[in-house]
Enzyme design. Structure first.
Site, PDB file in Angstrom:
ATOM      1  N   MET A  26      -1.494 -30.738 -39.621  1.00 34.92           N
ATOM      2  CA  MET A  26      -0.853 -32.044 -40.235  1.00 34.92           C
ATOM      3  C   MET A  26       0.619 -31.710 -40.628  1.00 34.92           C
ATOM      4  SD  MET A  26      -2.873 -34.380 -40.025  1.00 34.92           S
ATOM      5  CE  MET A  26      -1.908 -35.408 -40.636  1.00 34.92           C
ATOM      6  N   ASP A  53      16.881 -43.314 -37.270  1.00 29.70           N
ATOM      7  CA  ASP A  53      17.813 -43.469 -38.557  1.00 29.70           C
ATOM      8  C   ASP A  53      19.211 -43.382 -38.497  1.00 29.70           C
ATOM      9  OD1 ASP A  53      18.346 -44.520 -41.285  1.00 29.70           O
ATOM     10  OD2 ASP A  53      18.956 -42.405 -41.785  1.00 29.70           O
ATOM     11  N   HIS A  76      -3.804 -30.202 -48.084  1.00 32.63           N
ATOM     12  CA  HIS A  76      -3.660 -29.029 -49.102  1.00 32.63           C
ATOM     13  C   HIS A  76      -2.268 -28.735 -49.210  1.00 32.63           C
ATOM     14  CE1 HIS A  76      -8.321 -28.898 -47.890  1.00 32.63           C
ATOM     15  NE2 HIS A  76      -8.351 -28.410 -49.025  1.00 32.63           N
TER      16      HIS A  76
END
EC number: 4.6.1.17
Length: 160
Positions: free
Chosen positions: A112, A127, A76
């Site tokens: 989440m 990275d 959501h």
């Protein structure tokens, strides 16, 4: 066990939380980044060619928490009220533990968002350091703590 992201015909749905009352929701998640100890020493001493690795990773993690619904299709969109990313370093083993905490006054949890935040911060470290150390690994992405809502408080018992 039931999975609430499917309807009676087995089709994916976004869970209907419209009938729930908003409550304060908090979640903390972690991710582990393992690299050569000398790579971590260079990172901590500011001897990287890409600048402030942990500072950039912190910002990437915070941004990721806010972008979670764009990455996780059935999550959501939430009004995030707090997002923070911290790092625990172990120079002797070359390990960085990323910890992300997210808080919101919402109808659904922020697990989440916290896990996405920790994962993206870890990916950003990778990275920015991959040129110096191709063997960097990311692992142990997990929820450490959640609080709020109908299910209450949960804390991981074993170390992540």
């Amino acid at each position: 066990m039931s999975f609430n992201h499917f309807d009676d015909q087995g089709r994916a749905i976004m869970v209907d939380v419209s009938g729930k009352q908003p409550t304060l929701r908090t979640a903390t998640a972690a991710a582990t980044v393992a690299m050569k100890p000398e790579t971590l020493a260079d990172l901590l001493a500011g001897r990287t060619t890409k600048g402030d690795v942990l500072g950039v990773a912190r910002l990437a993690g915070i941004a990721a928490a806010k972008k979670t619904p764009e990455l996780i299709p059935l999550s959501h969109p939430l009004a995030i009220h707090h997002a923070a990313v911290d790092f625990e370093t172990e120079p002797e083993t070359g390990t960085i533990t990323v910890k992300a905490t997210v808080r919101a006054f919402e109808r659904t949890g922020v697990e989440m968002e916290a896990m996405t935040s920790a994962a993206v911060a870890a990916l950003t470290i990778y990275d920015m350091c991959k040129g110096a150390d191709k063997g960097i690994t990311i692992g142990d992405i997990c929820l450490l703590f959640k609080e709020g809502g109908k299910s209450g408080t949960w804390q991981r018992e074993e170390p992540a």
